[in-house]
Design a protein around this motif. Structure first.
Motif, PDB file in Angstrom:
ATOM      1  N   UNK A   1       0.914  -1.094  -0.067  1.00 31.88           N
ATOM      2  CA  UNK A   1      -0.048  -0.021  -0.080  1.00 31.88           C
ATOM      3  C   UNK A   1       0.752   1.182  -0.063  1.00 31.88           C
ATOM      4  N   UNK A   2       0.314   2.331  -0.310  1.00 34.33           N
ATOM      5  CA  UNK A   2       0.974   3.614  -0.090  1.00 34.33           C
ATOM      6  C   UNK A   2       2.009   3.804  -1.207  1.00 34.33           C
ATOM      7  N   UNK A   3       3.327   4.352  -1.128  1.00 39.95           N
ATOM      8  CA  UNK A   3       4.396   4.480  -1.969  1.00 39.95           C
ATOM      9  C   UNK A   3       5.470   3.386  -1.351  1.00 39.95           C
ATOM     10  N   UNK A   4       5.108   2.344  -0.894  1.00 39.29           N
ATOM     11  CA  UNK A   4       6.226   1.467  -0.398  1.00 39.29           C
ATOM     12  C   UNK A   4       7.071   1.068  -1.688  1.00 39.29           C
ATOM     13  N   UNK A   5       6.256   0.729  -2.909  1.00 33.76           N
ATOM     14  CA  UNK A   5       6.850   0.203  -3.803  1.00 33.76           C
ATOM     15  C   UNK A   5       6.516   1.351  -5.007  1.00 33.76           C
TER      16      UNK A   5
ATOM     17  N   UNK B   1       2.382   6.069 -10.438  1.00 33.95           N
ATOM     18  CA  UNK B   1       3.337   5.081 -10.600  1.00 33.95           C
ATOM     19  C   UNK B   1       3.538   4.324  -9.422  1.00 33.95           C
ATOM     20  N   UNK B   2       2.967   4.274  -8.388  1.00 30.97           N
ATOM     21  CA  UNK B   2       2.703   3.432  -7.274  1.00 30.97           C
ATOM     22  C   UNK B   2       2.087   2.178  -7.540  1.00 30.97           C
ATOM     23  N   UNK B   3       2.924   1.046  -6.940  1.00 32.58           N
ATOM     24  CA  UNK B   3       2.456  -0.289  -7.290  1.00 32.58           C
ATOM     25  C   UNK B   3       1.706  -0.805  -6.089  1.00 32.58           C
ATOM     26  N   UNK B   4       0.330  -1.080  -5.807  1.00 32.59           N
ATOM     27  CA  UNK B   4      -0.206  -1.479  -4.798  1.00 32.59           C
ATOM     28  C   UNK B   4      -0.842  -2.667  -4.872  1.00 32.59           C
TER      29      UNK B   4
END
Length: 248
Positions: free
Chosen positions: A183-187, A220-223
């Motif tokens: 979640x969020x901007x972890x990746x 661009x965040x992967x969730x």
């Protein structure tokens, strides 16, 4: 024909519709012995007259209607500025002389002489941008000057757009396992744009592992929750498999 009452021929009158043929010759064949002399210059393809000291061309100013380039992004003549690409620009207008000069003028007033200036016709000129040109001098005017000295300028003709910059420039974004929630901007495979244009993120090679994960086209965040892979298998995301493009 001369006036029949003017026996000395000092005040001639010409009639008819064909025109008058004046003396003509190259620039090197000029004589210029008396002010008021009129001739056609076959080198410049212009009429010219002698003022007693210098030959002066008789010309109409050029005009610039538009510029175009195959490298433009969208319809605003925004060029990709990657620091190495030279863009070919076509200037469309009218009354371009045989050997015109072209200048690109930045917002700071700096003038750049483009490369490979080619007069294609009286209504078209092609030339190239320079590596030294970039976003810091946006927008650029285009000026065309005829050999007579008459010129035309197209204001704010084009600009440069710096390519987006990934938050993680290269390498791994991280490692995830089957069942893991992201979640969020972890990746974060996102990018930023110096001109604050909107950015669209896409995957250009490969695919996200398993199922349950999505790439946000705007951030661009992967969730999501990873599934469909072996529980002990590591999955690595790499920014080289992602792409970001700008739109103004």
């Amino acid at each position: 024909m001369s006036n029949s009452r003017d026996f000395t021929g000092k005040n001639r009158k010409f009639t008819g519709t064909k025109g008058i043929v004046t003396p003509k010759g190259t620039t090197g064949q000029r004589v210029g012995s008396e002010s008021g002399e009129l001739r056609f210059n076959t080198t410049t393809e212009l009429m010219e007259y002698y003022d007693g000291n210098n030959w002066k061309p008789i010309d109409a100013p050029p005009s610039i209607i538009s510029i175009s380039t195959s490298d433009a992004q969208g319809t605003n003549n925004i060029l990709n500025a990657d620091g190495s690409t030279l863009h070919t620009i076509t200037i469309s207008g009218g009354n371009f002389s045989l050997s015109p000069t072209v200048r690109f003028i930045g917002s700071t007033g700096t003038e750049y002489t483009p490369g490979n200036i080619t007069r294609v016709s009286s209504s078209s000129i092609t030339c190239t941008t320079l590596i030294t040109m970039g976003t810091t001098d946006d927008p650029y005017d285009v000026r065309v000057t005829n050999t007579s000295g008459l010129s035309a300028t197209l204001d704010d003709a084009f600009s440069f757009n710096a390519p987006p910059v990934f938050t993680v420039a290269s390498g791994q974004l991280g490692t995830v396992y089957n069942g893991q929630v992201i979640s969020g901007t972890t990746f974060n495979a996102g990018a930023t744009d110096a001109e604050t244009n909107s950015i669209t993120h896409t995957i250009i090679s490969g695919a996200l592992p398993g199922s349950g994960l999505t790439l946000s086209s705007s951030t661009g965040a992967i969730t999501g929750t990873l599934s469909g892979t072996r529980s002990k298998r590591k999955t690595i995301f790499n920014t080289s498999d992602c792409s970001s493009t700008c739109s103004s």
